[in-house]
Motif scaffolding. Sequence first.
Motif, mmCIF file in Angstrom:
data_model
loop_
_atom_site.group_PDB
_atom_site.id
_atom_site.type_symbol
_atom_site.label_atom_id
_atom_site.label_comp_id
_atom_site.label_asym_id
_atom_site.label_seq_id
_atom_site.Cartn_x
_atom_site.Cartn_y
_atom_site.Cartn_z
ATOM 1 N N ALA A 249 0.894 -1.166 0.000
ATOM 2 C CA ALA A 249 0.000 0.000 0.000
ATOM 3 C C ALA A 249 0.928 1.212 0.000
ATOM 4 O O ALA A 249 1.588 1.499 1.005
ATOM 5 C CB ALA A 249 -0.875 -0.018 1.243
ATOM 6 N N VAL A 250 1.016 1.889 -1.141
ATOM 7 C CA VAL A 250 1.982 2.983 -1.288
ATOM 8 C C VAL A 250 1.406 4.252 -0.655
ATOM 9 O O VAL A 250 0.295 4.672 -1.000
ATOM 10 C CB VAL A 250 2.312 3.239 -2.776
ATOM 11 C CG1 VAL A 250 3.305 4.389 -2.915
ATOM 12 C CG2 VAL A 250 2.858 1.968 -3.426
ATOM 13 N N ALA A 251 2.149 4.849 0.259
ATOM 14 C CA ALA A 251 1.692 6.080 0.921
ATOM 15 C C ALA A 251 2.285 7.317 0.255
ATOM 16 O O ALA A 251 1.606 8.327 0.074
ATOM 17 C CB ALA A 251 2.081 6.047 2.399
ATOM 18 N N TYR A 252 3.573 7.238 -0.081
ATOM 19 C CA TYR A 252 4.264 8.405 -0.645
ATOM 20 C C TYR A 252 5.193 7.982 -1.780
ATOM 21 O O TYR A 252 5.694 6.851 -1.805
ATOM 22 C CB TYR A 252 5.121 9.112 0.424
ATOM 23 C CG TYR A 252 4.320 9.603 1.595
ATOM 24 C CD1 TYR A 252 3.567 10.770 1.506
ATOM 25 C CD2 TYR A 252 4.301 8.882 2.790
ATOM 26 C CE1 TYR A 252 2.817 11.212 2.585
ATOM 27 C CE2 TYR A 252 3.558 9.315 3.878
ATOM 28 C CZ TYR A 252 2.816 10.479 3.762
ATOM 29 O OH TYR A 252 2.064 10.911 4.823
ATOM 30 N N SER A 253 5.415 8.937 -2.680
ATOM 31 C CA SER A 253 6.476 8.803 -3.670
ATOM 32 C C SER A 253 7.226 10.129 -3.645
ATOM 33 O O SER A 253 7.037 10.936 -2.724
ATOM 34 C CB SER A 253 5.892 8.505 -5.054
ATOM 35 O OG SER A 253 6.940 8.339 -6.004
ATOM 36 N N GLY B 136 6.262 4.157 -8.861
ATOM 37 C CA GLY B 136 5.781 4.522 -7.531
ATOM 38 C C GLY B 136 4.686 5.568 -7.436
ATOM 39 O O GLY B 136 4.197 5.836 -6.331
ATOM 40 N N PHE B 137 4.282 6.185 -8.567
ATOM 41 C CA PHE B 137 3.169 7.154 -8.494
ATOM 42 C C PHE B 137 1.867 6.372 -8.540
ATOM 43 O O PHE B 137 1.141 6.350 -9.546
ATOM 44 C CB PHE B 137 3.229 8.152 -9.652
ATOM 45 C CG PHE B 137 4.396 9.100 -9.604
ATOM 46 C CD1 PHE B 137 4.882 9.586 -8.395
ATOM 47 C CD2 PHE B 137 5.000 9.535 -10.780
ATOM 48 C CE1 PHE B 137 5.958 10.469 -8.353
ATOM 49 C CE2 PHE B 137 6.070 10.419 -10.749
ATOM 50 C CZ PHE B 137 6.550 10.875 -9.540
ATOM 51 N N THR B 138 1.534 5.705 -7.451
ATOM 52 C CA THR B 138 0.387 4.800 -7.406
ATOM 53 C C THR B 138 0.002 4.541 -5.961
ATOM 54 O O THR B 138 0.830 4.676 -5.059
ATOM 55 C CB THR B 138 0.732 3.458 -8.100
ATOM 56 O OG1 THR B 138 -0.373 2.567 -7.994
ATOM 57 C CG2 THR B 138 1.964 2.788 -7.480
ATOM 58 N N GLN B 139 -1.241 4.123 -5.768
ATOM 59 C CA GLN B 139 -1.674 3.796 -4.409
ATOM 60 C C GLN B 139 -1.366 2.337 -4.046
ATOM 61 O O GLN B 139 -1.385 1.984 -2.876
ATOM 62 C CB GLN B 139 -3.165 4.082 -4.279
ATOM 63 C CG GLN B 139 -3.451 5.581 -4.427
ATOM 64 C CD GLN B 139 -4.925 5.917 -4.471
ATOM 65 O OE1 GLN B 139 -5.724 5.193 -5.072
ATOM 66 N NE2 GLN B 139 -5.285 7.028 -3.852
ATOM 67 N N ARG B 140 -1.110 1.518 -5.057
ATOM 68 C CA ARG B 140 -0.728 0.106 -4.811
ATOM 69 C C ARG B 140 0.361 -0.290 -5.784
ATOM 70 O O ARG B 140 0.387 0.163 -6.936
ATOM 71 C CB ARG B 140 -1.935 -0.822 -5.037
ATOM 72 C CG ARG B 140 -2.903 -0.857 -3.888
ATOM 73 C CD ARG B 140 -4.178 -1.573 -4.294
ATOM 74 N NE ARG B 140 -4.051 -3.020 -4.383
ATOM 75 C CZ ARG B 140 -3.892 -3.819 -3.334
ATOM 76 N NH1 ARG B 140 -3.831 -3.306 -2.115
ATOM 77 N NH2 ARG B 140 -3.806 -5.123 -3.476
#
Length: 326
Positions: free
Chosen positions: A33-37, A97-101
């Motif tokens: 679960a990507v929080a930041y890029s 990485g510009f994504t929510q998952r």
Amino acid sequence: MTTFRAIAASEPGPATLQELTDADLPDGDVTIAVAYSSLNYKDGLAVTGKGKIMRSHPMIAGIDLAGVVEASDSPDWKPGDEVLVTGWGLSETRSGGFTQRQRVTADVLTAKPAGLTLQQTMAVGTAGLTAMLCVLALEGNGLTPADGEVVVTGAGGGVGSVAVAVLANLGYEVAASTGRAETHDYLRSLGATTIVDRAELATAGRPLDKERWAGGVDTVGSQTLATVLAQTKYRGAVAACGLAGGNDLPTTVLPFILRNVALLGVDSVSCPAPVRDEAWSRLGTDLPTDLLDAMTTVEPMTKVPQLAEAILAGATRGRVVIDTAT
Ligand code: NDP
């Protein structure tokens, strides 16, 4: 089916905000679960489509990510672990990485260093890691604060800002080269004691100029790097990591063969894990978090397309963290 938002390109050209599903994620053993890029110069090239960064399509943009492990088939990572990825081909040969998952292979993950929040790891991001790798390269060549002034070019940018802050905190006298008068106070607040006009270094001088720098971190390339080499003191070194001013290098061999100057190449993308670990550990001790916070702005993922244009125009200052939730 879970849907999530990402900045992606289906074909060569600009990347845009898109709604995706897990079926759009690549194979891999860890789902995050990507929080930041974070926004880097290379992201500017990739998202605008102005540079051939993405080697295949469809591709999610973004060379960095930080988040929490949701699912893992790897014995090295478990749900709840806080992790980050910088480089390793994200947005080039691997989904970015510009994504929510996102789903990645376990080998590219770095555990979040103690002492930094997930958001701060992306304030560092590829740019900050690269700045630290430059410092490690200079130290490896024997540079110490007693040797004299160190110049940082493109100082108002991401790599440059972190390099200025780390070097100054280590006790180096730092000259910051910038083309923007409005960054002078900011650069002094990071620890620079001298400001050098970008134009001064971008103008061709003699192949061997007056000896001025004990070392250098160059993010600009081209004539700027050539000038820095010509002004580097006997047995000094310059770490070259960037091309914001061009990828040519109009120099002569004279600084190398008459002054024993070392030109140290720095790559962060495929940097081996043990060196990365050392760099992250050093960032934890040598980059004051109050300065990191002062050089960081947080922006929503929806603004990435316009931020990509801004970073290529040299109009962003310091580091830009991307909040994937907004
Ligand atoms: P930024 O855009 O944040 O910083 C670049 C800075 O360079 C600008 O802020 C500006 O600083 C200066 N600049 C911009 N255009 C020019 C120009 N035409 N001539 C001279 N100076 C210019 O980018 P990053 O910090 O993310 O990256 C900097 C460079 O390092 C890029 O070339 C990038 O590709 C490279 N890089 C390389 C890595 C590696 O692994 N080798 C990893 C990360 C980055 P100011 O306004 O202060 O003059």
